[in-house]
Design a protein around this motif. Structure first.
Motif, PDB file in Angstrom:
ATOM      1  N   MET A   1       0.848  -1.174   0.000  1.00  0.00           N
ATOM      2  CA  MET A   1       0.000   0.000   0.000  1.00  0.00           C
ATOM      3  C   MET A   1       0.898   1.243   0.000  1.00  0.00           C
ATOM      4  SD  MET A   1      -3.450   1.311   1.301  1.00  0.00           S
ATOM      5  CE  MET A   1      -4.111  -0.268   1.369  1.00  0.00           C
ATOM      6  N   PRO A   2       0.610   2.229  -0.854  1.00  0.00           N
ATOM      7  CA  PRO A   2       1.415   3.441  -0.916  1.00  0.00           C
ATOM      8  C   PRO A   2       1.327   4.241   0.389  1.00  0.00           C
ATOM      9  CG  PRO A   2      -0.065   3.270  -2.804  1.00  0.00           C
ATOM     10  CD  PRO A   2      -0.426   2.182  -1.846  1.00  0.00           C
ATOM     11  N   ALA A   3       2.318   5.093   0.592  1.00  0.00           N
ATOM     12  CA  ALA A   3       2.347   5.963   1.769  1.00  0.00           C
ATOM     13  C   ALA A   3       1.284   7.050   1.652  1.00  0.00           C
ATOM     14  CB  ALA A   3       3.725   6.593   1.894  1.00  0.00           C
ATOM     15  N   ASN A   4       0.912   7.620   2.780  1.00  0.00           N
ATOM     16  CA  ASN A   4      -0.044   8.718   2.818  1.00  0.00           C
ATOM     17  C   ASN A   4       0.664  10.040   3.097  1.00  0.00           C
ATOM     18  OD1 ASN A   4      -2.517   7.345   2.379  1.00  0.00           O
ATOM     19  ND2 ASN A   4      -2.451   6.586   4.469  1.00  0.00           N
ATOM     20  N   PRO A   5       0.111  11.145   2.612  1.00  0.00           N
ATOM     21  CA  PRO A   5       0.677  12.457   2.932  1.00  0.00           C
ATOM     22  C   PRO A   5       0.406  12.790   4.398  1.00  0.00           C
ATOM     23  CG  PRO A   5      -1.281  12.695   1.569  1.00  0.00           C
ATOM     24  CD  PRO A   5      -1.017  11.236   1.703  1.00  0.00           C
ATOM     25  N   TYR A   6       1.279  13.617   4.986  1.00  0.00           N
ATOM     26  CA  TYR A   6       1.072  14.049   6.364  1.00  0.00           C
ATOM     27  C   TYR A   6       1.816  15.360   6.610  1.00  0.00           C
ATOM     28  CZ  TYR A   6       5.650  11.797   7.060  1.00  0.00           C
ATOM     29  OH  TYR A   6       6.957  11.424   6.960  1.00  0.00           O
ATOM     30  N   LEU A   7       1.361  16.084   7.636  1.00  0.00           N
ATOM     31  CA  LEU A   7       1.994  17.351   8.018  1.00  0.00           C
ATOM     32  C   LEU A   7       3.192  17.077   8.909  1.00  0.00           C
ATOM     33  CD1 LEU A   7      -1.208  19.438   8.823  1.00  0.00           C
ATOM     34  CD2 LEU A   7       0.280  19.665   6.813  1.00  0.00           C
ATOM     35  N   LEU A   8       4.213  17.919   8.800  1.00  0.00           N
ATOM     36  CA  LEU A   8       5.371  17.846   9.673  1.00  0.00           C
ATOM     37  C   LEU A   8       5.769  19.254  10.089  1.00  0.00           C
ATOM     38  CD1 LEU A   8       8.084  18.502   7.688  1.00  0.00           C
ATOM     39  CD2 LEU A   8       7.425  16.270   6.880  1.00  0.00           C
ATOM     40  N   SER A   9       6.489  19.358  11.196  1.00  0.00           N
ATOM     41  CA  SER A   9       6.887  20.662  11.729  1.00  0.00           C
ATOM     42  C   SER A   9       8.391  20.837  11.619  1.00  0.00           C
ATOM     43  CB  SER A   9       6.479  20.789  13.199  1.00  0.00           C
ATOM     44  OG  SER A   9       5.083  20.744  13.324  1.00  0.00           O
ATOM     45  N   PHE A  10       8.824  22.078  11.444  1.00  0.00           N
ATOM     46  CA  PHE A  10      10.241  22.416  11.367  1.00  0.00           C
ATOM     47  C   PHE A  10      10.667  23.159  12.620  1.00  0.00           C
ATOM     48  CE2 PHE A  10       8.865  22.394   6.880  1.00  0.00           C
ATOM     49  CZ  PHE A  10       9.652  21.337   6.448  1.00  0.00           C
ATOM     50  N   HIS A  11      11.912  22.968  13.000  1.00  0.00           N
ATOM     51  CA  HIS A  11      12.487  23.669  14.135  1.00  0.00           C
ATOM     52  C   HIS A  11      12.586  25.161  13.801  1.00  0.00           C
ATOM     53  CE1 HIS A  11      15.054  24.365  17.575  1.00  0.00           C
ATOM     54  NE2 HIS A  11      15.876  25.003  16.783  1.00  0.00           N
ATOM     55  N   HIS A  12      12.168  25.997  14.735  1.00  0.00           N
ATOM     56  CA  HIS A  12      12.321  27.434  14.529  1.00  0.00           C
ATOM     57  C   HIS A  12      12.667  28.104  15.848  1.00  0.00           C
ATOM     58  CE1 HIS A  12       8.059  27.088  15.643  1.00  0.00           C
ATOM     59  NE2 HIS A  12       8.127  28.336  16.060  1.00  0.00           N
ATOM     60  N   VAL A  13      13.431  29.199  15.727  1.00  0.00           N
ATOM     61  CA  VAL A  13      13.824  29.989  16.887  1.00  0.00           C
ATOM     62  C   VAL A  13      13.540  31.446  16.591  1.00  0.00           C
ATOM     63  CG1 VAL A  13      15.609  28.364  17.652  1.00  0.00           C
ATOM     64  CG2 VAL A  13      16.211  30.208  16.087  1.00  0.00           C
ATOM     65  N   GLY A  14      13.349  32.224  17.645  1.00  0.00           N
ATOM     66  CA  GLY A  14      13.113  33.645  17.491  1.00  0.00           C
ATOM     67  C   GLY A  14      11.925  34.083  18.314  1.00  0.00           C
ATOM     68  N   SER A  15      11.434  35.266  17.976  1.00  0.00           N
ATOM     69  CA  SER A  15      10.293  35.825  18.702  1.00  0.00           C
ATOM     70  C   SER A  15       9.591  36.825  17.792  1.00  0.00           C
ATOM     71  CB  SER A  15      10.774  36.531  19.965  1.00  0.00           C
ATOM     72  OG  SER A  15      11.466  37.730  19.627  1.00  0.00           O
ATOM     73  N   PRO A  16       8.365  37.221  18.171  1.00  0.00           N
ATOM     74  CA  PRO A  16       7.664  38.223  17.364  1.00  0.00           C
ATOM     75  C   PRO A  16       8.415  39.557  17.295  1.00  0.00           C
ATOM     76  CG  PRO A  16       6.139  37.146  18.873  1.00  0.00           C
ATOM     77  CD  PRO A  16       7.530  36.693  19.247  1.00  0.00           C
ATOM     78  N   ASP A  17       9.251  39.820  18.294  1.00  0.00           N
ATOM     79  CA  ASP A  17       9.991  41.085  18.326  1.00  0.00           C
ATOM     80  C   ASP A  17      11.085  41.164  17.274  1.00  0.00           C
ATOM     81  OD1 ASP A  17       8.428  41.773  20.518  1.00  0.00           O
ATOM     82  OD2 ASP A  17       9.940  41.077  21.966  1.00  0.00           O
ATOM     83  N   ILE A  18      11.729  40.041  16.997  1.00  0.00           N
ATOM     84  CA  ILE A  18      12.870  40.066  16.065  1.00  0.00           C
ATOM     85  C   ILE A  18      12.653  39.212  14.825  1.00  0.00           C
ATOM     86  CG2 ILE A  18      14.539  40.591  17.876  1.00  0.00           C
ATOM     87  CD1 ILE A  18      15.383  37.576  17.731  1.00  0.00           C
ATOM     88  N   GLY A  19      11.616  38.374  14.819  1.00  0.00           N
ATOM     89  CA  GLY A  19      11.374  37.463  13.703  1.00  0.00           C
ATOM     90  C   GLY A  19      11.888  36.078  14.022  1.00  0.00           C
ATOM     91  N   TYR A  20      11.792  35.190  13.039  1.00  0.00           N
ATOM     92  CA  TYR A  20      12.107  33.780  13.255  1.00  0.00           C
ATOM     93  C   TYR A  20      13.074  33.255  12.204  1.00  0.00           C
ATOM     94  CZ  TYR A  20       8.125  33.852  16.389  1.00  0.00           C
ATOM     95  OH  TYR A  20       7.269  34.142  17.410  1.00  0.00           O
ATOM     96  N   ILE A  21      13.818  32.255  12.601  1.00  0.00           N
ATOM     97  CA  ILE A  21      14.621  31.451  11.685  1.00  0.00           C
ATOM     98  C   ILE A  21      14.046  30.041  11.753  1.00  0.00           C
ATOM     99  CG2 ILE A  21      16.868  30.410  11.217  1.00  0.00           C
ATOM    100  CD1 ILE A  21      18.134  32.889  12.500  1.00  0.00           C
ATOM    101  N   THR A  22      13.692  29.506  10.605  1.00  0.00           N
ATOM    102  CA  THR A  22      13.167  28.140  10.514  1.00  0.00           C
ATOM    103  C   THR A  22      14.158  27.331   9.701  1.00  0.00           C
ATOM    104  OG1 THR A  22      10.911  28.983  10.581  1.00  0.00           O
ATOM    105  CG2 THR A  22      11.205  26.743   9.779  1.00  0.00           C
ATOM    106  N   SER A  23      14.426  26.106  10.138  1.00  0.00           N
ATOM    107  CA  SER A  23      15.486  25.322   9.517  1.00  0.00           C
ATOM    108  C   SER A  23      15.099  23.855   9.391  1.00  0.00           C
ATOM    109  CB  SER A  23      16.747  25.436  10.373  1.00  0.00           C
ATOM    110  OG  SER A  23      17.737  24.533   9.945  1.00  0.00           O
ATOM    111  N   THR A  24      15.651  23.216   8.379  1.00  0.00           N
ATOM    112  CA  THR A  24      15.511  21.763   8.250  1.00  0.00           C
ATOM    113  C   THR A  24      16.657  21.048   8.950  1.00  0.00           C
ATOM    114  OG1 THR A  24      16.743  21.691   6.182  1.00  0.00           O
ATOM    115  CG2 THR A  24      14.346  21.957   6.019  1.00  0.00           C
TER     116      THR A  24
END
Length: 137
Positions: A1-24
């Motif tokens: 049976m083929p695989a199914n799509p799914y959501l995944l999350s990425f690591h991110h650092v920062g804050s609303p004050d300075i913005g964020y860096i998101t990385s794989t």
């Protein structure tokens, strides 16, 4: 049976004050080695993108700005997703038909398991359904 799509999350650092860096960098949940990176932008609202499946290529799709509605069809299950922020991606397995609808100003980043090859693309939905049905047996 083929695989199914799914959501995944990425690591991110920062804050609303300075913005964020998101990385794989810590994305051990990406189930393949990334071979190609491409992005899509300036897609007018109402235009349907995707409308294909890949025979072998796996993808992770990320909305870098705006939102992207994704219909994902494995031939035995249809799921709908909405990508709304760059800390989240959608894993799209091989042999999964996708249709993408972009909001105004949306930009998509795509990480893939293979280099581009037109031979890998299935652009006829009826043919995809026949192949998917056969693979599920």
């Amino acid at each position: 049976m083929p695989a199914n799509p799914y959501l995944l999350s990425f690591h991110h650092v920062g804050s609303p004050d300075i913005g964020y860096i998101t990385s794989t960098q810590l994305a051990e949940n990406i189930p393949f080695t990334i071979k190609r990176v491409f992005w899509t932008q300036d897609t007018p609202p109402g235009v349907m993108r995707g409308q294909h499946a890949n025979m072998a290529t796996e993808e992770v799709l990320i909305a870098m700005s705006g939102s992207i509605k994704v219909l994902a069809d494995t031939g035995h299950e249809v799921q709908e997703f909405e990508l709304t922020h760059p800390q989240q991606g959608l894993y799209v397995p091989a042999m999964c038909w996708i249709e993408l609808e972009f909001s105004e100003g949306a930009a998509a980043l795509c990480l893939t398991s293979t280099d581009f090859s037109e031979k890998d693309y299935i652009r006829d939905y009826d043919y995809f359904k026949k192949l998917a049905t056969h693979l599920a047996l």
